[in-house]
Enzyme design. Structure first.
Site, PDB file in Angstrom:
ATOM      1  N   ASP A  33      46.575  45.303  37.000  1.00  8.12           N
ATOM      2  CA  ASP A  33      46.090  44.017  36.507  1.00  8.12           C
ATOM      3  C   ASP A  33      46.705  43.637  35.162  1.00  8.12           C
ATOM      4  OD1 ASP A  33      44.415  44.225  38.719  1.00  8.12           O
ATOM      5  OD2 ASP A  33      42.792  45.099  37.538  1.00  8.12           O
ATOM      6  N   GLU A  55      41.564  37.273  45.487  1.00 10.62           N
ATOM      7  CA  GLU A  55      41.131  37.717  44.160  1.00 10.62           C
ATOM      8  C   GLU A  55      42.266  37.535  43.157  1.00 10.62           C
ATOM      9  OE1 GLU A  55      39.972  41.803  44.652  1.00 10.62           O
ATOM     10  OE2 GLU A  55      42.030  42.540  44.744  1.00 10.62           O
TER      11      GLU A  55
END
Length: 354
Positions: free
Chosen positions: A43, A228
């Site tokens: 991420d 997502e």
């Protein structure tokens, strides 16, 4: 679904020349090269401000902010500070995921995901921190949980929400995140993308609206249908949401795209989906959760993204960097992932600073 993996500092693969007889020009050329992966972790979030790159990560129950003048160095920079720690109890005391640092209306904010329990990760919600000073390395104030449900008047029944980011568009603020239609007792629940209006950077002021649901083959995967990791990417007046699709623990994880083609971001009909726009190939598996920056001299566009280290199910991941371009219609052209170990020219403007 996300699991907390820390950004461990790795040696960065720069190619140098130690021979005393090396040609000076040859040595200068070699130092301008790097290789993927650049660091362990997942991420990756990078933001630019006033000639500096900043990156954020979660580590040992806290949020750290890194900074560097070089894009290829920021994710492993020794110049970092922990700006916030999780409380011992409460809604955000566990499972800290994917913090994002944003500079909005002249102030610094960090948006993060956390929960009160897990696994299973059924209590995840989105929170926000507000810097007390104009230094992103400074102290932050906890502004609380962002409301991500369907009853804005009462603010009851918050819904599961992760990966919240902020869209600034035509003078208005919008929150965009990944969530569940209804709270559930299992984290193996399909995830969708939602948007809501914001009164200010720490307050959602409308009920959520679903703008994407995992319906395409490249979104539904083999085990669980997931949208997502939405991130904003702009090209002039064009607005894109680049998001992650399919299962993050499997090689098929990839990037999809929503383009704002209408006037109202709160209208699902204003968003046009396409994809996959970036996916694994060769020895690059599970491409996902990207962020974007320009080179130091502003002439190049770069994507930072994570990949799986192999084809086996799991969340052992590393971070890659590479340049990208734009298609004739203004949409991003990410090309194909640069294979691990292949030499890449450093972003334009970095070598001149050596």
């Amino acid at each position: 679904m996300k699991t907390l993996f820390l950004f461990a500092i790795l040696s960065f693969s720069f190619v140098g020349c130690n021979s005393q007889t090396a040609d000076p020009q040859e040595e200068e050329d070699l130092v301008c090269i790097f290789k993927n992966p650049v660091v362990q972790g997942a991420d990756p979030w990078i933001v630019q401000n006033d000639g500096m790159y900043y990156a954020s990560e979660s580590a040992n129950g806290g949020i750290q902010i890194f900074r560097s003048e070089q894009l290829t160095e920021v994710l492993k920079s020794g110049n970092h500070a922990e700006v916030w720690r999780q409380p011992a109890t409460g809604w955000n005391s566990q499972n800290l995921w994917a913090p994002e640092l944003h500079y909005i209306e002249g102030e610094w904010f960090v948006y993060y995901t956390a929960g009160a329990s897990g696994p299973p990760f059924i209590s995840q919600r989105s929170g926000v921190l507000r810097a007390r000073t104009d230094d992103p390395h400074g102290d932050y104030e906890e502004m609380g949980m962002l409301y991500t449900g369907d009853n804005i008047e009462t603010r009851e029944d918050e819904k599961w929400a992760i990966d919240l980011t902020v869209l600034e568009h035509e003078g208005n603020l919008y929150a965009i995140w990944s969530g569940w239609e209804e709270n559930a007792d299992t984290d193996r629940t399909p995830q969708h993308l939602y948007i809501a209006e914001m009164e200010n950077p720490w307050t959602i002021s409308s009920n959520r609206v679903q703008i994407s649901s995992p319906e395409e083959d490249w979104e539904t995967g083999t085990e669980l249908a997931i949208n997502e990791g939405p991130e904003i990417l702009k090209n002039g007046d064009q607005v894109f949401v680049i998001y992650s699709a399919s299962e993050s623990w499997l090689p098929a994880y990839n990037l999809g795209q929503l383009e704002l083609v209408g006037d109202n971001p709160m209208d699902p009909g204003s968003w046009e989906k396409s994809g996959p726009v970036f996916q694994g190939s060769g020895e690059v598996y599970g491409v996902g959760h990207a962020s974007y920056a320009r080179s130091p001299d502003g002439t190049e566009n770069w994507i930072a993204y994570h990949t799986k280290v192999d084809e086996e199910p799991g969340w052992d991941r590393v971070v890659h960097l590479q340049p990208f371009t734009w298609n004739q219609d203004g949409s991003p052209n990410f090309g194909s992932p640069v294979q691990p170990g292949k030499e890449i020219e450093r972003p334009s403007g970095e070598c001149e600073e050596e």
